[in-house]
Design a protein around this motif. Sequence first.
Motif, PDB file in Angstrom:
ATOM      1  N   ALA A   1     -51.197 -49.975  43.424  1.00 61.65           N
ATOM      2  CA  ALA A   1     -49.990 -50.154  43.271  1.00 61.65           C
ATOM      3  C   ALA A   1     -49.058 -48.874  43.485  1.00 61.65           C
ATOM      4  CB  ALA A   1     -49.405 -50.873  42.256  1.00 61.65           C
ATOM      5  N   ILE A   2     -49.647 -47.770  42.748  1.00 61.87           N
ATOM      6  CA  ILE A   2     -49.262 -46.554  42.730  1.00 61.87           C
ATOM      7  C   ILE A   2     -48.904 -46.070  44.192  1.00 61.87           C
ATOM      8  CG2 ILE A   2     -49.040 -44.274  41.970  1.00 61.87           C
ATOM      9  CD1 ILE A   2     -49.754 -45.568  39.132  1.00 61.87           C
ATOM     10  N   PRO A   3     -50.264 -45.702  45.006  1.00 53.29           N
ATOM     11  CA  PRO A   3     -50.262 -45.298  46.226  1.00 53.29           C
ATOM     12  C   PRO A   3     -49.324 -45.813  47.243  1.00 53.29           C
ATOM     13  CG  PRO A   3     -52.392 -45.255  45.517  1.00 53.29           C
ATOM     14  CD  PRO A   3     -51.533 -46.118  44.567  1.00 53.29           C
ATOM     15  N   VAL A   4     -49.406 -47.411  47.079  1.00 51.99           N
ATOM     16  CA  VAL A   4     -48.574 -48.074  47.959  1.00 51.99           C
ATOM     17  C   VAL A   4     -47.057 -47.669  47.614  1.00 51.99           C
ATOM     18  CG1 VAL A   4     -47.815 -50.405  48.528  1.00 51.99           C
ATOM     19  CG2 VAL A   4     -50.485 -50.068  48.518  1.00 51.99           C
ATOM     20  N   ALA A   5     -46.683 -47.715  46.465  1.00 49.97           N
ATOM     21  CA  ALA A   5     -45.340 -47.470  46.453  1.00 49.97           C
ATOM     22  C   ALA A   5     -44.985 -45.972  46.888  1.00 49.97           C
ATOM     23  CB  ALA A   5     -45.035 -47.520  44.822  1.00 49.97           C
ATOM     24  N   PHE A   6     -45.709 -45.036  46.557  1.00 46.36           N
ATOM     25  CA  PHE A   6     -45.508 -43.721  46.902  1.00 46.36           C
ATOM     26  C   PHE A   6     -45.479 -43.704  48.621  1.00 46.36           C
ATOM     27  CE2 PHE A   6     -47.342 -41.382  42.970  1.00 46.36           C
ATOM     28  CZ  PHE A   6     -45.876 -41.286  42.633  1.00 46.36           C
ATOM     29  N   PHE A   7     -46.215 -44.661  49.413  1.00 43.93           N
ATOM     30  CA  PHE A   7     -46.138 -44.606  50.643  1.00 43.93           C
ATOM     31  C   PHE A   7     -44.689 -45.260  51.251  1.00 43.93           C
ATOM     32  CE2 PHE A   7     -46.923 -47.043  54.615  1.00 43.93           C
ATOM     33  CZ  PHE A   7     -47.055 -45.762  55.595  1.00 43.93           C
ATOM     34  N   LEU A   8     -44.585 -46.275  50.335  1.00 44.03           N
ATOM     35  CA  LEU A   8     -43.348 -47.023  50.792  1.00 44.03           C
ATOM     36  C   LEU A   8     -41.962 -46.193  50.526  1.00 44.03           C
ATOM     37  CD1 LEU A   8     -43.963 -50.765  49.504  1.00 44.03           C
ATOM     38  CD2 LEU A   8     -43.835 -50.104  51.946  1.00 44.03           C
ATOM     39  N   MET A   9     -42.008 -45.394  49.470  1.00 45.09           N
ATOM     40  CA  MET A   9     -40.940 -44.261  49.317  1.00 45.09           C
ATOM     41  C   MET A   9     -40.860 -43.149  50.212  1.00 45.09           C
ATOM     42  SD  MET A   9     -40.598 -43.883  44.993  1.00 45.09           S
ATOM     43  CE  MET A   9     -42.112 -42.820  44.892  1.00 45.09           C
ATOM     44  N   PHE A  10     -42.234 -42.886  50.632  1.00 48.82           N
ATOM     45  CA  PHE A  10     -42.183 -41.986  51.794  1.00 48.82           C
ATOM     46  C   PHE A  10     -41.686 -42.411  53.107  1.00 48.82           C
ATOM     47  CE2 PHE A  10     -44.586 -40.445  55.376  1.00 48.82           C
ATOM     48  CZ  PHE A  10     -44.173 -39.123  55.603  1.00 48.82           C
ATOM     49  N   VAL A  11     -42.242 -43.795  53.660  1.00 52.22           N
ATOM     50  CA  VAL A  11     -41.618 -44.209  54.675  1.00 52.22           C
ATOM     51  C   VAL A  11     -39.803 -44.506  54.466  1.00 52.22           C
ATOM     52  CG1 VAL A  11     -41.350 -46.490  55.939  1.00 52.22           C
ATOM     53  CG2 VAL A  11     -43.508 -45.503  55.157  1.00 52.22           C
ATOM     54  N   VAL A  12     -39.361 -44.962  53.288  1.00 53.54           N
ATOM     55  CA  VAL A  12     -37.901 -45.029  53.232  1.00 53.54           C
ATOM     56  C   VAL A  12     -37.228 -43.502  53.556  1.00 53.54           C
ATOM     57  CG1 VAL A  12     -36.060 -45.754  51.515  1.00 53.54           C
ATOM     58  CG2 VAL A  12     -38.102 -47.385  52.160  1.00 53.54           C
ATOM     59  N   ALA A  13     -37.777 -42.675  52.710  1.00 49.47           N
ATOM     60  CA  ALA A  13     -37.091 -41.498  52.699  1.00 49.47           C
ATOM     61  C   ALA A  13     -37.179 -40.738  54.037  1.00 49.47           C
ATOM     62  CB  ALA A  13     -38.056 -40.393  51.884  1.00 49.47           C
ATOM     63  N   THR A  14     -38.368 -41.195  55.063  1.00 51.69           N
ATOM     64  CA  THR A  14     -38.493 -40.561  56.162  1.00 51.69           C
ATOM     65  C   THR A  14     -37.561 -41.082  57.228  1.00 51.69           C
ATOM     66  OG1 THR A  14     -40.652 -40.148  55.731  1.00 51.69           O
ATOM     67  CG2 THR A  14     -40.001 -40.128  58.208  1.00 51.69           C
ATOM     68  N   ALA A  15     -37.119 -42.537  56.872  1.00 52.19           N
ATOM     69  CA  ALA A  15     -36.475 -43.243  57.773  1.00 52.19           C
ATOM     70  C   ALA A  15     -34.930 -42.785  57.434  1.00 52.19           C
ATOM     71  CB  ALA A  15     -36.421 -44.752  57.465  1.00 52.19           C
ATOM     72  N   VAL A  16     -34.679 -42.574  56.277  1.00 46.74           N
ATOM     73  CA  VAL A  16     -33.149 -42.308  55.855  1.00 46.74           C
ATOM     74  C   VAL A  16     -32.983 -40.770  56.727  1.00 46.74           C
ATOM     75  CG1 VAL A  16     -31.956 -41.537  54.022  1.00 46.74           C
ATOM     76  CG2 VAL A  16     -33.164 -43.690  53.777  1.00 46.74           C
ATOM     77  N   MET A  17     -34.009 -40.073  56.258  1.00 52.32           N
ATOM     78  CA  MET A  17     -33.871 -38.579  56.970  1.00 52.32           C
ATOM     79  C   MET A  17     -33.801 -38.432  58.285  1.00 52.32           C
ATOM     80  SD  MET A  17     -35.926 -35.972  54.313  1.00 52.32           S
ATOM     81  CE  MET A  17     -37.613 -36.371  55.082  1.00 52.32           C
ATOM     82  N   ALA A  18     -34.455 -39.506  58.969  1.00 50.99           N
ATOM     83  CA  ALA A  18     -34.523 -39.607  60.418  1.00 50.99           C
ATOM     84  C   ALA A  18     -33.144 -40.007  61.008  1.00 50.99           C
ATOM     85  CB  ALA A  18     -35.706 -40.416  61.013  1.00 50.99           C
ATOM     86  N   CYS A  19     -32.524 -40.923  59.988  1.00 49.71           N
ATOM     87  CA  CYS A  19     -31.033 -41.541  60.389  1.00 49.71           C
ATOM     88  C   CYS A  19     -29.971 -40.565  60.288  1.00 49.71           C
ATOM     89  CB  CYS A  19     -30.842 -42.860  59.646  1.00 49.71           C
ATOM     90  SG  CYS A  19     -31.744 -44.082  60.282  1.00 49.71           S
ATOM     91  N   ILE A  20     -29.973 -39.800  59.146  1.00 49.68           N
ATOM     92  CA  ILE A  20     -29.302 -38.681  58.833  1.00 49.68           C
ATOM     93  C   ILE A  20     -29.474 -37.602  59.856  1.00 49.68           C
ATOM     94  CG2 ILE A  20     -28.602 -36.835  57.461  1.00 49.68           C
ATOM     95  CD1 ILE A  20     -29.352 -38.884  54.944  1.00 49.68           C
ATOM     96  N   GLY A  21     -30.766 -37.158  60.395  1.00 45.16           N
ATOM     97  CA  GLY A  21     -30.844 -36.344  61.531  1.00 45.16           C
ATOM     98  C   GLY A  21     -30.336 -36.691  62.716  1.00 45.16           C
ATOM     99  N   VAL A  22     -30.571 -38.049  63.000  1.00 51.42           N
ATOM    100  CA  VAL A  22     -29.730 -38.394  64.038  1.00 51.42           C
ATOM    101  C   VAL A  22     -28.311 -38.569  64.372  1.00 51.42           C
ATOM    102  CG1 VAL A  22     -29.782 -40.416  65.759  1.00 51.42           C
ATOM    103  CG2 VAL A  22     -32.044 -39.807  64.924  1.00 51.42           C
ATOM    104  N   ILE A  23     -27.882 -38.842  63.241  1.00 53.44           N
ATOM    105  CA  ILE A  23     -26.539 -38.718  63.104  1.00 53.44           C
ATOM    106  C   ILE A  23     -26.020 -37.264  63.113  1.00 53.44           C
ATOM    107  CG2 ILE A  23     -24.567 -39.098  61.453  1.00 53.44           C
ATOM    108  CD1 ILE A  23     -25.905 -41.604  60.549  1.00 53.44           C
TER     109      ILE A  23
END
Length: 157
Positions: free
Chosen positions: A55-77
């Motif tokens: 559960a902990i590694p999956v949670a970290f991976f999902l947080m990484f995916v969400v953070a990367t997606a948010v940063m990509a969206c902000i970077g694109v903007i």
Amino acid sequence: MSKEMQELQKQWRFMMKSIHSNSNVVAFMNSRIGQYLDDHPFVALSLLVFIAVSAIPVAFFLMFVVATAVMACIGVIIMEGVVISAGGIALLCVLGGLGLLSLAVSGVMSICYVAFTTLINYWYTPKSQAMDQEANGNGFSLNSSPNSDPSVNNKSK
């Protein structure tokens, strides 16, 4: 201490009874997977430990995916804003240059028009008008007519 243990056992039984009486748990335990896990407690415990540990590694991976997606969206903007700003500035420069160029071209064309019409009027003056002007001694002035010269008007009066 035994009283505390009895109280703890009572709470444990109440919690287990509430879990076993839950309709989702009853439906799972009646399924093939639930019956298999009930018959094989070692597999059930291994699966429970695996789920808890992963559960902990999956949670970290999902947080990484969400953070990367948010940063990509902000970077694109931000990148889109920079590109649009640079394009807007370039468009402003091009339009300013085209405005100056159009002023220059229209100025040159106006000067050429005036010069050519003057030359054409000078070269292709109708013969009757040229003869009248020569007779009056006015030369080839464009705006003078036989009656428009004040000295001619004064002499005739």
